[in-house]
Design an enzyme around this catalytic site. Sequence first.
Site, short mmCIF file in Angstrom:
data_model
loop_
_atom_site.label_atom_id
_atom_site.label_comp_id
_atom_site.label_asym_id
_atom_site.label_seq_id
_atom_site.Cartn_x
_atom_site.Cartn_y
_atom_site.Cartn_z
CE LYS A 208 -3.53 2.45 2.58
NZ LYS A 208 -4.55 2.36 3.62
CE LYS A 261 -6.11 1.92 -0.50
NZ LYS A 261 -6.61 1.95 0.85
#
Length: 335
Positions: A208, A261
């Site tokens: 992320k 992400k």
Amino acid sequence: MKPKTKSPLGQISTLRQRPRRLRRTATIRDLVRETDLTPDRLVWPVFVTSGRNVREPISSMPGVNRLSPDQLIKDLKLAQDLGVQSVALFPHIDDALKDPLARESKNENGLLPTTVQEIKSACPGMCVVTDVAMDPYSSDGHDGIVEDGEILNDETLAVLAEMAVVQAQAGADFVAPSDMMDGRVAHIRHALDEHGFKSVGIISYAAKYASTFYGPFRDALDSAPKAGDKKTYQMDPRNVKEALREVMIDLDEGADVVMVKPALAYLDVIAKVKEISTVPVAAYNVSGEYAMIKLLAKNGYADEDKAMFEILTAIRRAGADLIFTYHALEAAKLF
Ligand code: PBG
């Protein structure tokens, strides 16, 4: 087809390679396509708020609302009819309930656990994914405990593990830690097993990045950091090997699915993670990516459906097995 007799190419009338043959008709294109996108691969992220009959539009995310549980269930039935079988829940917590230790996240009768229970009884077939992170509940707006401006790692793990257990107890199929603390997958796995939740899976936000594309999400949850940024725990967009390291650690710690992400600006990361991952790879088509399409379409610069479909296809082509996307329902209508 009638053959054309004369070739404008003269001497070299037969090209050895004509890739266009496989693009000649829609049927042929469908026959030979390399990438399939189906609604059952989509996870719909939703924002839950307390109350009844609440549908609060989020201005930075046109078409997305904060929904009270009753309204959410209505929409989930619609989602199921369209073939979207999975939902990721993000709670909008009242400011008065936020504190530095995110205590509300452990409240068994809190908004998130009770919503999970309601979904499980109203839509039993739905796969429910819950977010494990402090920020929606934290008065500091960070994903960890803050001390003198520092985000504490190991102290945060205990909070995350307790939160995950409460979510599992409520009926979550997967808990999804989105915090980027080191060691949280192992810690959460251990806590779940200890409490008898051996079958509850972990979708780990493994890679992320500290991205600017989360802006609308933080607006939706009022969860922006009160001070500083998230760069000491979320990843540096300049790195890709580090993503592989994060993925390997999470696999070793027992992640059932690993996520990259955001998705769109990180397609290379998705592709590389797909190569090394022994578990399914998820990608999160984040709030800023969603808003971009909406603004493009609103200004008449692109056809919304086509733009959305092209992007979701690209994320899938890059290697994502499942895609978290706010477009889930709109996209499912096009299949
Ligand atoms: C935080 C969290 C964020 C998102 C999902 N979980 C925001 C952040 O890290 O600040 C972003 C999702 C999106 O932008 O759609 N735990």
